[in-house]
Design a protein around this motif. Structure first.
Motif, mmCIF file in Angstrom:
data_model
loop_
_atom_site.group_PDB
_atom_site.id
_atom_site.type_symbol
_atom_site.label_atom_id
_atom_site.label_comp_id
_atom_site.label_asym_id
_atom_site.label_seq_id
_atom_site.Cartn_x
_atom_site.Cartn_y
_atom_site.Cartn_z
ATOM 1 N N PHE A 239 41.052 32.100 29.481
ATOM 2 C CA PHE A 239 42.123 31.214 29.959
ATOM 3 C C PHE A 239 42.993 30.807 28.761
ATOM 4 O O PHE A 239 43.079 29.631 28.417
ATOM 5 C CB PHE A 239 41.519 29.981 30.644
ATOM 6 C CG PHE A 239 40.430 30.329 31.634
ATOM 7 C CD1 PHE A 239 40.743 30.877 32.862
ATOM 8 C CD2 PHE A 239 39.090 30.139 31.313
ATOM 9 C CE1 PHE A 239 39.745 31.220 33.766
ATOM 10 C CE2 PHE A 239 38.083 30.471 32.208
ATOM 11 C CZ PHE A 239 38.416 31.021 33.438
ATOM 12 N N PRO A 240 43.650 31.775 28.127
ATOM 13 C CA PRO A 240 44.299 31.501 26.834
ATOM 14 C C PRO A 240 45.493 30.561 26.921
ATOM 15 O O PRO A 240 45.862 29.939 25.921
ATOM 16 C CB PRO A 240 44.727 32.895 26.357
ATOM 17 C CG PRO A 240 44.856 33.705 27.607
ATOM 18 C CD PRO A 240 43.781 33.189 28.525
ATOM 19 N N LYS A 270 45.951 29.612 34.255
ATOM 20 C CA LYS A 270 45.757 30.955 34.775
ATOM 21 C C LYS A 270 44.597 31.686 34.103
ATOM 22 O O LYS A 270 44.332 31.510 32.908
ATOM 23 C CB LYS A 270 47.033 31.784 34.554
ATOM 24 C CG LYS A 270 48.271 31.237 35.222
ATOM 25 C CD LYS A 270 48.176 31.303 36.732
ATOM 26 C CE LYS A 270 49.478 30.850 37.392
ATOM 27 N NZ LYS A 270 49.374 30.821 38.867
ATOM 28 N N HIS A 271 43.920 32.500 34.911
ATOM 29 C CA HIS A 271 42.956 33.456 34.369
ATOM 30 C C HIS A 271 43.786 34.614 33.810
ATOM 31 O O HIS A 271 44.031 35.610 34.486
ATOM 32 C CB HIS A 271 42.013 33.910 35.484
ATOM 33 C CG HIS A 271 41.017 34.934 35.056
ATOM 34 N ND1 HIS A 271 40.597 35.965 35.885
ATOM 35 C CD2 HIS A 271 40.350 35.105 33.883
ATOM 36 C CE1 HIS A 271 39.721 36.722 35.242
ATOM 37 N NE2 HIS A 271 39.556 36.214 34.031
ATOM 38 N N ALA A 272 44.205 34.440 32.564
ATOM 39 C CA ALA A 272 45.226 35.318 31.996
ATOM 40 C C ALA A 272 44.714 36.189 30.860
ATOM 41 O O ALA A 272 45.513 36.904 30.226
ATOM 42 C CB ALA A 272 46.409 34.483 31.497
ATOM 43 N N GLY A 273 43.429 36.164 30.570
ATOM 44 C CA GLY A 273 42.904 36.943 29.458
ATOM 45 C C GLY A 273 41.555 37.540 29.776
ATOM 46 O O GLY A 273 40.887 37.162 30.743
ATOM 47 N N ALA A 279 38.352 41.074 33.552
ATOM 48 C CA ALA A 279 39.771 41.357 33.348
ATOM 49 C C ALA A 279 40.624 40.262 33.976
ATOM 50 O O ALA A 279 40.253 39.685 35.008
ATOM 51 C CB ALA A 279 40.118 42.707 33.949
ATOM 52 N N PRO A 280 41.772 39.940 33.404
ATOM 53 C CA PRO A 280 42.613 38.860 33.929
ATOM 54 C C PRO A 280 43.106 39.160 35.338
ATOM 55 O O PRO A 280 43.476 40.292 35.660
ATOM 56 C CB PRO A 280 43.767 38.788 32.936
ATOM 57 C CG PRO A 280 43.769 40.103 32.223
ATOM 58 C CD PRO A 280 42.348 40.557 32.193
ATOM 59 N N LEU A 318 38.825 33.912 45.417
ATOM 60 C CA LEU A 318 39.750 33.439 46.441
ATOM 61 C C LEU A 318 41.174 33.878 46.136
ATOM 62 O O LEU A 318 41.984 34.073 47.053
ATOM 63 C CB LEU A 318 39.667 31.914 46.560
ATOM 64 C CG LEU A 318 38.393 31.380 47.222
ATOM 65 C CD1 LEU A 318 38.313 29.861 47.094
ATOM 66 C CD2 LEU A 318 38.326 31.790 48.694
ATOM 67 N N HIS A 319 41.485 34.060 44.866
ATOM 68 C CA HIS A 319 42.815 34.546 44.490
ATOM 69 C C HIS A 319 42.950 36.048 44.710
ATOM 70 O O HIS A 319 43.965 36.511 45.236
ATOM 71 C CB HIS A 319 43.076 34.217 43.008
ATOM 72 C CG HIS A 319 44.335 34.844 42.473
ATOM 73 N ND1 HIS A 319 45.582 34.295 42.700
ATOM 74 C CD2 HIS A 319 44.541 35.979 41.732
ATOM 75 C CE1 HIS A 319 46.497 35.058 42.120
ATOM 76 N NE2 HIS A 319 45.910 36.075 41.532
ATOM 77 N N THR A 320 41.919 36.797 44.320
ATOM 78 C CA THR A 320 42.030 38.257 44.411
ATOM 79 C C THR A 320 41.766 38.777 45.822
ATOM 80 O O THR A 320 42.193 39.894 46.172
ATOM 81 C CB THR A 320 41.026 38.931 43.468
ATOM 82 O OG1 THR A 320 39.678 38.590 43.866
ATOM 83 C CG2 THR A 320 41.257 38.498 42.019
ATOM 84 N N GLY A 321 41.064 38.002 46.641
ATOM 85 C CA GLY A 321 40.696 38.466 47.966
ATOM 86 C C GLY A 321 39.468 39.353 47.987
ATOM 87 O O GLY A 321 39.082 39.851 49.054
#
Length: 326
Positions: A239-240, A270-273, A279-280, A318-321
């Motif tokens: 979470f950078p 965001k789960h950005a890293g 993987a983000p 829940l975000h990726t489905g």
């Protein structure tokens, strides 16, 4: 603290009522010890009211009937006079012999830590934040945290109906509005955590004892600088760009104990890293964290940090489905 002289101070109160409720099976005592409308914030979600606390405690004991909770430390503050915040670190264990949150009985044992921040006034707990090492329990019962998170979503009715993990956007304002105390050890730990979240990992070799012992989420621990550096780096790398906030800090120097501190903190973003959570995905994630620390003559010698990996994975799924049960 207690006019009846049953409790000599706040730590004694917290330790004794925990044993009475859990090991003494005094669930009904929660009507007395917990406020009727108490808000309780877990990484897995927000619940309100002492009846929810009673029912949740009963469900946990039904799943793990030999559950034991050992109070390892109580780090506390008072502000204003008569209102207290206890950051209670617990070593808890049990055998999975009943149905419940972790599915059909596995017969396996677990041993993890929990940290509960409880606000109390007039011998009643009326506000609480609690982190249980659910990822550590999952692994010891034979599950991966990401798989358990998917199973929870499915068993709770799918993405549209499942219990949503805690996020500050749906928090409520409870009766406790304190921020802790201004003791220098609390500020020292706040400075360390802030530097870690600013990606200045040199603070570990500067401020941690070379023989430091860290006890972290996932029922994992390690000695010396390498474990701490790697674990904190992998968490921040996941979470950078997330915002780091300190919500409560306590420092203490009590007779017969090391200088120590307790801080409740969060990462929101965001789960950005790539890091501890694969993987983000771009998922919006809230990470609730609590850190306890003890100091010796050569720096920070014991560090205890908890997050709930399962609640984090649930937000990601829940975000990726990608929520099909494994």
């Amino acid at each position: 603290m207690d006019r009846s002289n049953r409790f000599r101070d706040l730590p004694d109160y917290i330790l004794k009522i925990t044993e009475e409720i859990w090991e003494g099976r005094g669930l009904a005592a929660l009507h007395h010890y917990y406020g009727r409308d108490i808000p309780m914030r877990f990484p897995s979600g927000l619940v309100t009211g002492n009846q929810s606390v009673i029912d949740g405690t009963m469900a946990t004991l039904a799943e793990f009937p030999d559950r034991i909770l050992l109070g390892e430390d109580v780090i506390w503050s008072e502000a204003p006079p008569g209102r207290f915040l206890s950051s209670h670190r617990i070593v808890t264990s049990g055998t999975h012999t009943g149905h419940g949150q972790f599915g059909p009985p596995t017969g396996r044992r677990f041993e993890v830590r929990t940290i509960a921040d409880c606000a109390a006034k007039d011998h009643v707990i009326d506000d609480e934040w609690l982190i249980r090492d659910v990822g550590g329990i999952a692994r010891q019962l034979g599950f991966e945290p990401q798989d358990l998170a998917r199973t929870q979503i499915v068993s709770e009715g799918g993405p549209d109906h499942c219990a949503k993990p805690f996020h500050p956007d749906h928090d409520v304002t409870g009766p406790y509005t304190g921020r802790g105390n201004d003791h220098d050890m609390g500020q020292h730990l706040a400075d360390i955590l802030t530097r870690l979240m600013e990606k200045d990992f040199t603070v570990i070799r500067q401020d941690y004892d070379r023989a430091v012992r860290c006890e972290h989420w996932g029922a994992r621990g390690g000695w010396s600088w390498g474990f701490a550096e790697t674990d904190w780096m992998r968490l921040r790398s996941s979470f950078p760009t997330a915002r780091f906030d300190i919500h409560h800090q306590i420092g203490r120097a009590d007779p017969g104990t090391p200088r120590r501190a307790a801080i409740r903190w969060s990462l929101t973003g965001k789960h950005a890293g790539t890091g501890a959570f694969g993987a983000p995905t771009g998922a919006e994630v809230h990470v609730m964290g609590i850190t306890h620390a003890e100091w010796g003559d050569w720096g920070l010698r014991r560090e205890f940090t908890l997050i709930d990996e399962v609640a984090i994975w649930k937000q990601i799924h829940l975000h990726t489905g990608l929520v099909d049960s494994p």
